[in-house]
Design an enzyme around this catalytic site. Structure first.
Site, PDB file in Angstrom:
ATOM      1  N   GLU A  11       0.826  -1.211   0.000  1.00 33.26           N
ATOM      2  CA  GLU A  11       0.000   0.000   0.000  1.00 33.26           C
ATOM      3  C   GLU A  11       0.864   1.266   0.000  1.00 33.26           C
ATOM      4  OE1 GLU A  11      -2.989   0.106  -0.698  1.00 33.26           O
ATOM      5  OE2 GLU A  11      -3.507  -1.989  -0.408  1.00 33.26           O
ATOM      6  N   TYR A  20      -6.484   6.555   3.809  1.00 33.83           N
ATOM      7  CA  TYR A  20      -6.650   5.478   2.836  1.00 33.83           C
ATOM      8  C   TYR A  20      -5.916   4.215   3.261  1.00 33.83           C
ATOM      9  CZ  TYR A  20      -5.540   2.282  -0.775  1.00 33.83           C
ATOM     10  OH  TYR A  20      -5.350   1.113  -1.426  1.00 33.83           O
ATOM     11  N   ASP A  38      -9.904   5.420  -2.431  1.00 28.64           N
ATOM     12  CA  ASP A  38      -8.719   5.877  -3.161  1.00 28.64           C
ATOM     13  C   ASP A  38      -9.187   6.551  -4.447  1.00 28.64           C
ATOM     14  OD1 ASP A  38      -9.564   3.759  -4.729  1.00 28.64           O
ATOM     15  OD2 ASP A  38      -7.524   3.377  -5.427  1.00 28.64           O
TER      16      ASP A  38
END
Length: 302
Positions: A36, A119, A137
């Site tokens: 991520e 996020y 996102d």
DNA sequence: AAAGCGGGGTC
DNA sequence: GACCCAGCTTT
């Protein structure tokens, strides 16, 4: 009752999902977090090979916490935004110190980690732990702006109403919610793309408000203005970092001229990099014609 | 709310 | 050459 978008998107995902290493069953929660962070503003195709090598070398937070920062920055290579690499190592150290080396499952605890924002915390909750969260996102924003908002693209910055709308669509139970989150992101990445959406392949084209409205143009276009690249401070910073990654000894200031012709700009870039902790400056005392002189050399930290 | 922060691929 | 990409942090 699930939101009408959910069943067709889940069904589409079951058929169309990419086989990405951080989605495999054996991937650890830490591996998900690393992916991520790397994916923050960097496309999947560039992240995937680097992620594999990274996880091979530093499989756990403890491994990364013990690494030399210079090695971490070199391994980050040209992924971009190297401060992310710094934050990721700080994150690893925080996980070791605060959480006994295990990534927490609590969203607030995740959010408190360096380099982890709204996020990323939500994404780890859903993708690493299989729990319900509101993952928003750029892909999710675009899909919902089109299907539910009837607009070509979402507003320039994330709004509260977008978050509220996204939360309304997320299914109630953990497993389905986690599945929805990855599925709607994948739809945005593969079908509902920014440039030329492939509506013919879309599982919810019949539900799409943007399509029903005749696909009107982007209302926010006049407010989107990106910083240029050529000749910017960012480019010079990038070149300085590239020089230092390639060097196995401290680099004298004079050799940084390659980074750009503008001395004031180079100074700005190097000063900024030092302030950010990406570069270390050392003063070296030498002798020229019998005079003591001090010159600056630069290297990566750690 | 806005600005700064990499770098490469694509149209 | 402009636009876009699984954003975060600071002001």
């Amino acid at each position: 009752m699930p939101h009408p978008l959910v069943p067709p998107v889940l069904d589409w995902y079951a058929r169309s999902a990419r086989d990405l290493p951080w989605r495999r069953p054996g991937c650890t929660p830490w591996g998900v977090l690393v992916s991520e962070v790397m994916l923050q503003q960097t496309p999947v195709v560039r992240v995937e090979p680097l992620w594999r090598a990274w996880m091979q070398r530093w499989p756990t937070p403890a491994h990364l916490a013990d690494a030399a920062t210079s090695d971490v920055l070199r391994a980050w290579d040209r992924l971009g935004y190297p401060r992310r690499a710094l934050r990721l190592q700080e994150c690893a150290r925080a996980v070791v110190e605060r959480h006994d080396g295990e990534l927490p499952t609590d969203e607030a605890a995740l959010l408190a980690l360096p380099g982890v924002g709204t996020y990323t915390a939500a994404a780890v909750v859903a993708f690493a732990h299989g729990r319900r969260s509101v993952v928003v996102d750029t892909n999710v924003r675009r899909v919902l702006a089109r299907t539910l908002g009837g607009e070509a693209l979402p507003p320039p910055s994330l709004t509260r109403s977008e978050m509220a709308r996204a939360a309304q669509v997320v299914p109630d139970d953990d497993a389905t919610a986690a599945r929805w989150s990855v599925a709607v992101m994948e739809l945005g990445a593969l079908v509902c793309t920014a440039r030329s959406p492939r509506c013919a392949a879309c599982p919810v084209d019949d539900l799409c408000a943007w399509r029903a409205a005749g696909m009107p143009a982007d209302e926010h276009a006049h407010r989107r203005r990106r910083q240029a690249w050529a000749g910017t401070d960012r480019q010079v910073r990038g070149r300085v970092m590239a020089t230092l990654r390639a060097a196995d000894h401290p680099v004298p200031e004079a050799l940084l001229v390659d980074a750009g012709p503008d001395e004031a700009q180079r100074t700005r870039a190097v000063t900024g990099l030092v302030a950010d902790g990406l570069v270390v400056r050392e003063d070296v005392v030498g002798t020229v014609d019998g005079e003591r002189v001090t010159t600056a050399v630069y290297r990566l930290p750690g």
